[in-house]
Design an enzyme around this catalytic site. Structure first.
Site, short mmCIF file in Angstrom:
data_model
loop_
_atom_site.label_atom_id
_atom_site.label_comp_id
_atom_site.label_asym_id
_atom_site.label_seq_id
_atom_site.Cartn_x
_atom_site.Cartn_y
_atom_site.Cartn_z
N SER A 1 0.87 -1.35 0.02
CA SER A 1 -0.10 -0.03 -0.22
C SER A 1 1.02 1.23 0.04
O SER A 1 2.27 0.97 0.39
CB SER A 1 -0.84 -0.12 1.35
OG SER A 1 -1.49 1.43 1.45
N TYR B 1 -2.26 -1.03 10.32
CA TYR B 1 -2.19 -1.42 8.85
C TYR B 1 -0.89 -1.06 8.36
O TYR B 1 -0.20 -1.50 7.63
CB TYR B 1 -3.35 -0.72 8.36
CG TYR B 1 -3.46 -1.11 6.92
CD1 TYR B 1 -3.83 -2.49 6.29
CD2 TYR B 1 -3.25 -0.02 6.00
CE1 TYR B 1 -3.91 -2.54 4.99
CE2 TYR B 1 -3.56 -0.39 4.51
CZ TYR B 1 -3.72 -1.70 3.92
OH TYR B 1 -3.72 -1.59 2.86
#
Length: 261
Positions: free
Chosen positions: A138, A151
């Site tokens: 990401s 995350y």
């Protein structure tokens, strides 16, 4: 991709599902995995001439089971040429309010699951003369934002681990690609974990207005084909990588108030 074997996790929705369609169209033999077996068969059913699409359900959170899953996957076609680690879970909660159990779950799924599966597959790739491992990271694997502490940590960990691994096996004909999507129009924010570990069940405005999964999958496919080490995918949010690199203090101040949901 004719006669190439591609194993895709997180294949029942979002980017993973779009990658299934992209690689199927290219002529690859596919193994598709996630926890949701019914959704995997839905994805398979969406593909014409799906003889060479094999469903293998697994749970990335259960890392001790993944070596056996890799053995099962290798038995299907006798090899795996490309492993695409796409399965994962996001987060929408403040760090100080998030339970340790929730943070640990995110790390188990996003980091340890990917590591365990990759380590189980790579020796067979080496024995077969080479292969490629793809990790869907990401943009927050390159910088942190609010509401994404665990995350972001899990994605940063992927970069540290697989950069190191790339160096260790560079002479074994194993290529490693880290793909870093930004805002992609998937269910990632709906399924994102809140502080207590429950799903958010709402879609972020930024995700709703993001890139279509098929467009993201096409860019990942090309990056894998070109054997790129990293690729950044999305809209203007991609500029954050360069912004942080060149102006770290300004970037830090900007991110304190930037809209990230």
């Amino acid at each position: 991709m004719k006669d190439k074997v591609v194993w895709i996790t997180g294949a029942s929705s979002g980017i993973g599902e779009a990658l299934v369609y992209r690689y199927h169209q290219a002529g690859a033999k596919l193994i598709i995995s996630s926890r949701n077996r019914d959704e995997l068969f839905r994805v398979k059913g969406n593909c014409k001439n799906a003889l060479h699409i094999h469903v293998l359900s697994l749970d990335l959170e259960q890392s001790p089971t993944l070596a056996q899953k890799a053995t099962e996957a290798l038995r299907i076609y006798g090899k795996i040429d490309i492993l695409i680690n796409c399965g994962g879970v996001s987060q929408r909660s403040l760090a100080l309010e998030t339970s340790a159990e929730t943070e640990e779950k995110i790390m188990r799924v996003n980091f340890w699951g990917t590591v365990a599966l990759s380590k189980a597959v790579i020796p067979a790739m080496i024995a077969n003369g080479g292969g490629q491992v793809v990790c869907i990271s990401s943009l927050v694997g390159k910088f942190g934002t609010r509401f994404r502490s665990a995350y972001s940590a899990s994605k940063h960990a992927l970069h540290g681990y697989f950069d190191s691994l790339r160096s260790e096996i560079a002479d074994q004909n194993i290529n490693i690609t880290l793909a870093c999507p930004g805002f992609i129009k998937t269910n990632v924010s709906i399924n994102a974990l809140t502080a207590s570990g429950s799903a958010q069940n709402t879609m972020d405005e930024s995700i709703k207005n993001g890139m279509e999964p098929a467009a993201c999958a096409a860019k990942i496919y090309q990056a894998v084909k070109d054997r790129k080490e990293e690729v950044y995918i999305g809209g203007k949010e991609v500029k954050g990588v360069l912004f942080k690199r060149l102006f770290p203090l300004k970037f830090s101040k900007y991110m304190r108030t930037a809209k990230v949901t």
